[in-house]
Write an enzyme that holds these catalytic residues in place. Structure first.
Site, PDB file in Angstrom:
ATOM      1  N   GLU A   1      -4.839   2.675   0.682  1.00 27.92           N
ATOM      2  CA  GLU A   1      -4.847   1.955  -0.607  1.00 27.92           C
ATOM      3  C   GLU A   1      -5.229   0.511  -0.335  1.00 27.92           C
ATOM      4  O   GLU A   1      -4.394  -0.387  -0.388  1.00 27.92           O
ATOM      5  CB  GLU A   1      -3.453   2.022  -1.259  1.00 27.92           C
ATOM      6  CG  GLU A   1      -2.971   3.445  -1.473  1.00 27.92           C
ATOM      7  CD  GLU A   1      -1.613   3.533  -2.175  1.00 27.92           C
ATOM      8  OE1 GLU A   1      -1.163   2.533  -2.752  1.00 27.92           O
ATOM      9  OE2 GLU A   1      -1.026   4.619  -2.144  1.00 27.92           O
TER      10      GLU A   1
ATOM     11  N   GLU B   1       6.270   6.568   0.370  1.00 27.98           N
ATOM     12  CA  GLU B   1       7.227   5.449   0.352  1.00 27.98           C
ATOM     13  C   GLU B   1       8.694   5.853   0.465  1.00 27.98           C
ATOM     14  O   GLU B   1       9.516   5.449  -0.356  1.00 27.98           O
ATOM     15  CB  GLU B   1       7.011   4.624  -0.924  1.00 27.98           C
ATOM     16  CG  GLU B   1       5.605   4.075  -1.044  1.00 27.98           C
ATOM     17  CD  GLU B   1       5.356   3.297  -2.336  1.00 27.98           C
ATOM     18  OE1 GLU B   1       6.246   3.255  -3.198  1.00 27.98           O
ATOM     19  OE2 GLU B   1       4.268   2.738  -2.483  1.00 27.98           O
TER      20      GLU B   1
HETATM   21  C1  XIL Z   1      -0.326   2.118  -8.852  1.00 30.39           C
HETATM   22  C2  XIL Z   1      -1.502   2.237  -9.813  1.00 30.39           C
HETATM   23  O1  XIL Z   1      -2.620   1.614  -9.257  1.00 30.39           O
HETATM   24  C3  XIL Z   1      -1.137   1.600 -11.117  1.00 30.39           C
HETATM   25  O2  XIL Z   1      -2.181   1.800 -12.061  1.00 30.39           O
HETATM   26  C4  XIL Z   1       0.177   2.166 -11.647  1.00 30.39           C
HETATM   27  O3  XIL Z   1       0.547   1.486 -12.790  1.00 30.39           O
HETATM   28  C5  XIL Z   1       1.268   2.012 -10.614  1.00 30.39           C
HETATM   29  O4  XIL Z   1       0.853   2.643  -9.410  1.00 30.39           O
HETATM   30  N1  XIL Z   1       1.526   2.501  -4.128  1.00 30.39           N
HETATM   31  C6  XIL Z   1       1.006   3.722  -4.481  1.00 30.39           C
HETATM   32  C7  XIL Z   1       0.124   3.843  -5.653  1.00 30.39           C
HETATM   33  O5  XIL Z   1       1.207   4.707  -3.744  1.00 30.39           O
HETATM   34  O6  XIL Z   1       0.224   5.086  -6.283  1.00 30.39           O
HETATM   35  C8  XIL Z   1       0.370   2.731  -6.645  1.00 30.39           C
HETATM   36  O7  XIL Z   1      -0.612   2.842  -7.677  1.00 30.39           O
HETATM   37  C9  XIL Z   1       0.326   1.403  -5.958  1.00 30.39           C
HETATM   38  C10 XIL Z   1       1.394   1.284  -4.889  1.00 30.39           C
END
Ligand code: XIL
Length: 377
Positions: A266, A161
Site C-alpha cells: 500500500e 493489521e
Molecule cells: C483505506 C481506504 O483507502 C479508504 O478509502 C477507506 O476509507 C479506509 O481504508 N490500511 C489498509 C487499507 O489495509 O485497506 C486502508 O484503506 C488503508 C490502511
C-alpha cells in the site's frame, strides 16, 4: 543545501521533459513494461474505477500496472454487510477488470478489525459472540468469498493489521474472542477454500523492530504448523523522512530470512506534515484540520516536488535492489485526487502522494523510475 535541491529538481524535471513522451501515458515505456518485469507493479481500484466512470483512471490502471487490489469492495463491510447478505457487485467487476487487462488480481482483505460490520463479532445485544460462533462466521465468510473467486485471484491478504506497534496483539474483537488462534484459523480456512491461491499477512510499520519480530514469530508458527503463507505485505504509507530507507531495508532483509516473499502492498508518500509520529496506516486516526498542516492547496511548489520525487525514487531504488525477494509493489491509488491521504489522518487536506497527478498525468518520478529500471539492468 539549496544547490543540492536545485540540482535534484533540474535532474528530475529535465529528465521529464527529455523523456516527455511518457506524458499522458502515450509512451511505449510504461511502468508495467519496465519495472513490471522485475516485480508486479500494482494499483488499487476505487469504486469509480471499478464501475467505469473514471475513464482516465481506468486507462492508467490498465496500461501502467500489471496488478490490481480493491481499495474497499472486498472488505467485510462492503462484500458481506449483513449475516445473510453478500454484495458482490463491485468485487465481480473488479475481478473482471483484472482478467480483461491480464493483471494479477489481489484480494484485500479477509480478516481485519476495521471496515468490520457490527454483526460479525457481536450478538443482538451487542455482546461479543462465543468463540464457536465467531469461528463459524469466519469460516463461512472466508469460504464463500475465497471460493467465489477460486482460480481467478492470485493471492489474498488473509489477516490485516493484527499487531500493535509494540509487538503485542492488537485488541481486536478477533483477538478478544479467539486469542492468538484467529490467525492460524483464518489461514487454514482460506487454504481450504482455494488450495492454489497465495496467502499473505499484511501490516504497517514493519520497520519498528518489536512489531516486525512479532510478525516474524507468527509467520514461523504458521510454517511450523504447515499452514500456507506465501508473503508478508508491508503497507507503505510513508511520511516525509519517516520511515527511512535504511529502516525499511532492515525489514526487507529480516523478512527474506524466513522464507517468505515480501510485498510492498500500500504505497503512498505524503507531501504534507505529519500530525503524529509513527502513524503508519492506523486507519482510525482522525486529527483536527488546521491550515498550517495543509500548505499546498494551490499546488506543490517545484522545490517540494523535487524533494518528494527524490524521496519516492530512493524507495524504488531500494525495491529494485531487493527484487529477488520483493515480488510486488502496489500503489494505494491511481492518481493524487483518488488518494485516501487527502482525508487521512486529517480530513480535507490536499495531498500529492501517488505517481500520477490530479490531471492523470505521470509525475516526473515516473520517468525517473522507468529510467532507473532500464539503465541499471
Ligand atoms: C483505506 C481506504 O483507502 C479508504 O478509502 C477507506 O476509507 C479506509 O481504508 N490500511 C489498509 C487499507 O489495509 O485497506 C486502508 O484503506 C488503508 C490502511
Amino acid at each position: 543545501m539549496r544547490k543540492l535541491l536545485l540540482t535534484t529538481l533540474c535532474f528530475c524535471v529535465g529528465m521529464h521533459i527529455y523523456a516527455g513522451q511518457v506524458s499522458g501515458g502515450s509512451s511505449d515505456s510504461t511502468l508495467r513494461k519496465t519495472i513490471g518485469q522485475y516485480f508486479l507493479i500494482g494499483t488499487t481500484l476505487n469504486g469509480r474505477q471499478i464501475m467505469g466512470t473514471d475513464k482516465e483512471g481506468c486507462e492508467i490502471a490498465a496500461s501502467q500496472f500489471n496488478a490490481i487490489s480493491p481499495e474497499g469492495c472486498m472488505k467485510i463491510k462492503a462484500i458481506h454487510p449483513e449475516e445473510n447478505r453478500y454484495d458482490f457487485t463491485e468485487a465481480d467487476r473488479f475481478v473482471a477488470f483484472g482478467e480483461k487487462h491480464h493483471q494479477a488480481i489481489i484480494g484485500h482483505t479477509l480478516i481485519w478489525h476495521a471496515a468490520l460490520p457490527d454483526w460479525f463479532c457481536t450478538d443482538r445485544e451487542g455482546k461479543d459472540v462465543s468463540p464457536e460462533v465467531l469461528k463459524k462466521r469466519m469460516k463461512q465468510h472466508i469460504s464463500t468469498v475465497v471460493g467465489r473467486y477460486k482460480g481467478r485471484i492470485k493471492g489474498w491478504d488473509v489477516v490485516n493489521e493484527a499487531f500493535a506497534d509494540d509487538g503485542t496483539y492488537r485488541n481486536s474483537p478477533f483477538y478478544r474472542i479467539l486469542g492468538e488462534e484467529f490467525i492460524p484459523l483464518a489461514f487454514q480456512y482460506a487454504h481450504e477454500a482455494d488450495p492454489d491461491v497465495e496467502l499473505y499477512y499484511n501490516d504497517f510499520n514493519l520497520y519498528l523492530t518489536p512489531k516486525r519480530e512479532a510478525i516474524i514469530r507468527v509467520v514461523k508458527e504458521l510454517q511450523r504448523r504447515n499452514l500456507r503463507i506465501d508473503a508478508v505485505g508491508m503497507q507503505g504509507h510513508l511520511w516525509q523522512g519517516s520511515p527511512t530507507v535504511e529502516s525499511v531495508e532492515r525489514a526487507i532483509v529480516d523478512l527474506a530470512k524466513i522464507n517468505v516473499e515480501v510485498m510492498v502492498t500500500e504505497l503512498d508518500l505524503t507531501a504534507l506534515p505529519a500530525p503524529k509520529k509513527d502513524l503508519g496506516g492506523e486507519a482510525w486516526a482522525d486529527f483536527e484540520y488546521d491550515a498550517s498542516i495543509d500548505p499546498y492547496r494551490n499546488g506543490l511548489p517545484a522545490e517540494v516536488e523535487a524533494r518528494w520525487t527524490g524521496h519516492m525514487l530512493s524507495f524504488f531504488k531500494l525495491f529494485l535492489k531487493h527484487k529477488d525477494v520483493i515480488t510486488r509493489v502496489t500503489l494505494w491509488g491511481v492518481s493524487d485526487g483518488d488518494s485516501w491521504r487527502n482525508g487521512w489522518p486529517v480530513r480535507g487536506r490536499v495531498d500529492y502522494p501517488l505517481l500520477f497527478d490530479r490531471n492523470h498525468q505521470p509525475k516526473p518520478v515516473v520517468d525517473c523510475i522507468i529510467k532507473e529500471t532500464s539503465t541499471k539492468r
